[in-house]
Write an enzyme that holds these catalytic residues in place. Structure first.
Site, PDB file in Angstrom:
ATOM      1  N   GLU A 262       0.830  -1.209   0.000  1.00 57.52           N
ATOM      2  CA  GLU A 262       0.000   0.000   0.000  1.00 57.52           C
ATOM      3  C   GLU A 262       0.862   1.256   0.000  1.00 57.52           C
ATOM      4  O   GLU A 262       0.552   2.245  -0.683  1.00 57.52           O
ATOM      5  CB  GLU A 262      -0.950  -0.003   1.197  1.00 57.52           C
TER       6      GLU A 262
ATOM      7  N   ASP B  89       3.576  -4.654  -5.528  1.00 58.06           N
ATOM      8  CA  ASP B  89       3.984  -5.974  -5.044  1.00 58.06           C
ATOM      9  C   ASP B  89       5.507  -6.062  -4.912  1.00 58.06           C
ATOM     10  O   ASP B  89       6.036  -6.535  -3.900  1.00 58.06           O
ATOM     11  CB  ASP B  89       3.506  -7.063  -6.005  1.00 58.06           C
TER      12      ASP B  89
END
Length: 720
Positions: A565, A629
């Site tokens: 995030e 990611d």
């Protein structure tokens, strides 16, 4: 997940969020759950141009006998599940198979799911069992000292569980809507009816709601976006391959059958469905594609109401805004002006009967899950073709999910008292601080940045607001009227409540205390306009996080999610917003060019990955999530090392990587993997694991991988 751009405006009740009523989906970042489109966290569903409205379930389901929720929920998994691994596979060849291979062999996909994951799905199932206990108690009228709206929760759930009322009272609610649509006589009435349907959950023509001004993040303006489609994406209407043609034929047949179930003669229903298909195809041709929408500058076109009326004159905008509940809105961001120009022409040239047919379908589409068995089963027929799910969820599961979407912050009050606790919340906040510290230290090693960009990035990092568990101020549902008669009326009332709550923000300063997801949600998000990260209590559970779990497991699970995030704030979309949430260029051209070069490397890498045999990932559609990611895994490992004085033992690092991989272990039905690859900004699970580890040199060191191994590519793609 990233709640980018208008994701906050139109984030509705997707996986990803609490109950909302906005009728369209926006930037690709919000089409699925995240930080990973949680596999199996929601029911197999018929994705559309928008997430479900408040109170709507995430999938069409049919009534079934309620079983024991607790009995069906799997116990918490071990921190590192040795039984899930396939150690006959070389981790340097296929790390995902090494970490998850035996789990995938021995874990069937439930008949009522299109995919199933060891992390998200199983946490969701345990949460679902707990929520079931809460709503059952509320429905029986047992005292709840935590939730002042327990009666509304109980009434909503009890009405949902009453199958006979779905067949009768809900159908009567729908018929009253259809009668109003049949009575439309002119363009003014059309605009008012469109507003009514949208306010009550339907996805008619387009979507409107509040949004932060991209270039003045302190203010809330109106946001008007493309929408109105019934298939998952514009490309489903436009592609010429045989599968797309077959799906279009099935969809048109589905519309006809639903209209017939609502009382239209069969022959007339077929013609009406054809008219609906023609209209939606025209709207699809005018819609911007998902990849192009990822550029925030391409969906920022602020204008006043006069300019909107001039651009799209064949719609009574003043009446629409007044009926919807935003009569005084002035400044509006029209995300896709060309869509509204074309829609205006379509409205001006389409006969009244076809416009009414379209609205009848939109009313039916949004109502189907609240109606009787025939409607629900017909809706599932389309779902099955799109996702591969074999069976419909039991009714109690559907009703738990619908209740959460309608009254998420009421139900969430009771939920959080039995989950994370104060100690878990404190540990999670410490974990976030460690991840942020790792990102800041790493900035010194980002050789493609100049000093000015590095300093600006540190400033943005310092301004990120972190929200953990649940909101400090709970939502007030006093004005929501829930009864025990019609489920559809309750669902519509929940949508009306959310529409009003959302539209009341327009013209006011931004409220930075709000959560965009209900506490039980198994998910997380970053919002660039707010410059905030939000981690609901729902995801703060094993295998992602547990207060007494080994440190390396928490870092590989929730720590990677937090790094994911955080990296969204600096991916290809998030980087365009500064620390205050404003869209503007705050890097020099050479730094921008260097970033784009590295991002393009990531896009090409993921273009080469196959989701299913006949469909590869779209590297540009998934670019932001893939950058997140790769960066998230790196930051989590750096933070783990820092917590332990700068270095950890090789076995600890191996466990860290296995813990990371095992939260993504997922089995997909081929249809579901194909659908995700075509419409979702998240890569499928195999590549959520193998992509990031192959780009991480520390993984190769931990497993002593030799150069040239599949997990050790010659040219790694690294942005952060």
């Amino acid at each position: 997940m990233k709640r980018t751009l208008l994701a906050v405006l139109l984030a509705a009740a997707a996986c990803s969020s609490g109950p909302q009523s906005k009728p369209t989906a926006v930037p690709a970042s919000q089409t699925g759950s995240s930080p990973a489109n949680p596999p199996g966290a929601a029911t197999a569903q018929t994705p559309g141009a928008a997430p479900p409205a408040a109170g709507q379930p995430p999938a069409p389901t049919a009534p079934a006998a309620a079983g024991s929720a607790v009995a069906q929920a799997k116990p918490e998994p071990p921190a590192i599940d040795e039984k899930a691994m396939d150690k006959t596979v070389d981790p340097c060849t296929d790390f995902y198979q090494y970490a998850c291979g035996n789990w995938m062999k021995t874990t069937p996909i439930p008949e009522d799911r299109s995919q199933w994951g060891r992390g998200f799905s199983e946490i969701f199932q345990r949460n679902e069992a707990l929520l079931h206990e809460i709503v059952e108690k509320d429905a029986r009228g047992e005292p709840d000292g935590v939730d002042p709206f327990a009666k509304k929760v109980g009434d909503f759930y009890a009405t949902c569980m009453d199958e006979q009322k779905a067949e009768t009272a809900s159908l009567a609610t729908l018929q009253s809507w259809l009668k109003d649509i049949d009575g439309l006589r002119d363009g003014k009435a059309l605009a008012k009816e469109t507003a009514f349907l949208q306010a009550h959950g339907a996805r008619a023509f387009f979507g409107f709601g509040s949004q932060q001004d991209f270039k003045d993040a302190t203010q809330v303006i109106g946001g008007l976006d493309q929408g109105g489609l019934g298939l998952p994406d514009r490309d489903y209407y436009l592609k010429d391959d045989q599968r797309s043609k077959d799906l279009r034929a099935l969809y048109q047949e589905h519309v006809a059958k639903m209209l017939a179930l609502a009382g239209t003669p069969e022959a007339a229903a077929g013609k009406q469905a054809q008219a609906v298909m023609q209209m939606e195809t025209q709207m699809a041709r005018a819609s911007m594609d998902k990849v192009e929408r990822r550029d925030p500058n391409k969906i920022y076109h602020p204008m006043d109401r006069a300019a909107l009326k001039k651009m799209a004159p064949y719609f009574a905008w003043d009446l629409y805004f007044a009926e919807l509940g935003a009569p005084s809105v002035k400044q509006i961001n029209v995300l896709v002006p060309s869509f509204f120009k074309n829609l205006s022409k379509t409205l001006g040239s389409t006969n009244g009967a076809d416009l009414k047919n379209y609205l009848r379908w939109k009313a039916l589409e949004t109502s189907a899950n609240s109606l009787g068995k025939g409607f629900v089963e017909e809706r599932f027929r389309l779902t099955r073709a799109l996702t591969g799910a074999k069976a419909i969820l039991p009714r109690w599961k559907r009703c738990v999910q619908m209740t959460d979407r309608a009254l998420g912050e009421a139900l969430g009050r009771s939920f959080v008292t039995t989950t994370i606790g104060d100690e878990g919340k404190r540990m999670a906040k410490d974990l976030i601080q460690g991840i942020e510290g790792a990102f800041e230290r790493n900035l010194a090693n980002v050789d493609w940045m100049d000093d000015a960009a590095r300093a600006a990035s540190k400033e943005k990092l310092s301004k990120i607001n972190n929200k953990v568990g649940y909101p400090d101020k709970w939502r007030d549902y006093s004005s929501m009227e829930i009864g025990r008669d019609s489920l559809l009326a309750n669902v519509a009332e929940a949508a009306r409540f959310e529409t009003k709550r959302d539209l009341d923000k327009i013209g006011k300063p931004v409220d930075r205390n709000e959560f965009g997801m209900s506490p039980p949600t198994v998910n997380a998000y970053y919002d660039p306009s707010m410059n905030e990260m939000v981690f609901p209590a729902g995801i703060m559970q094993s295998p992602f996080f547990k207060p007494d779990a080994p440190e390396r497991v928490n870092y590989g699970g929730l720590g990677m999610v937090m790094g994911h995030e955080l990296t969204h704030g600096f991916d290809d979309e998030g980087r365009q917003f500064d620390g205050n949430g404003n869209l503007h260029e705050w890097w020099s051209k050479p730094v921008n060019d260097a970033f784009k070069e590295r991002a393009e490397c990531v896009a090409k890498q993921y273009d080469g990955y196959a989701a299913v045999e006949d469909v590869h990932l779209n590297g540009h559609l998934t670019l932001g999530e893939n950058i997140a990611d790769i960066g998230g895994l790196k930051m989590a490992l750096l933070a783990l090392r820092q917590k332990n004085g700068g270095q950890v033992a090789p076995k600890v690092e191996q466990d860290f990587f296995v813990a990371f991989a095992q939260v993504w272990c997922t089995n997909y039905r081929p249809e579901a993997a194909r659908l995700q690859a075509q419409t979702n900004p998240h890569s499928t699970a195999q590549w959520r694991v193998n992509g990031p580890v192959s780009d991480n040199p520390e993984f190769a060191k931990a497993y002593s991988c030799k150069a040239g191994a599949p997990m050790v590519p010659q040219n790694r793609c690294t942005v952060w």
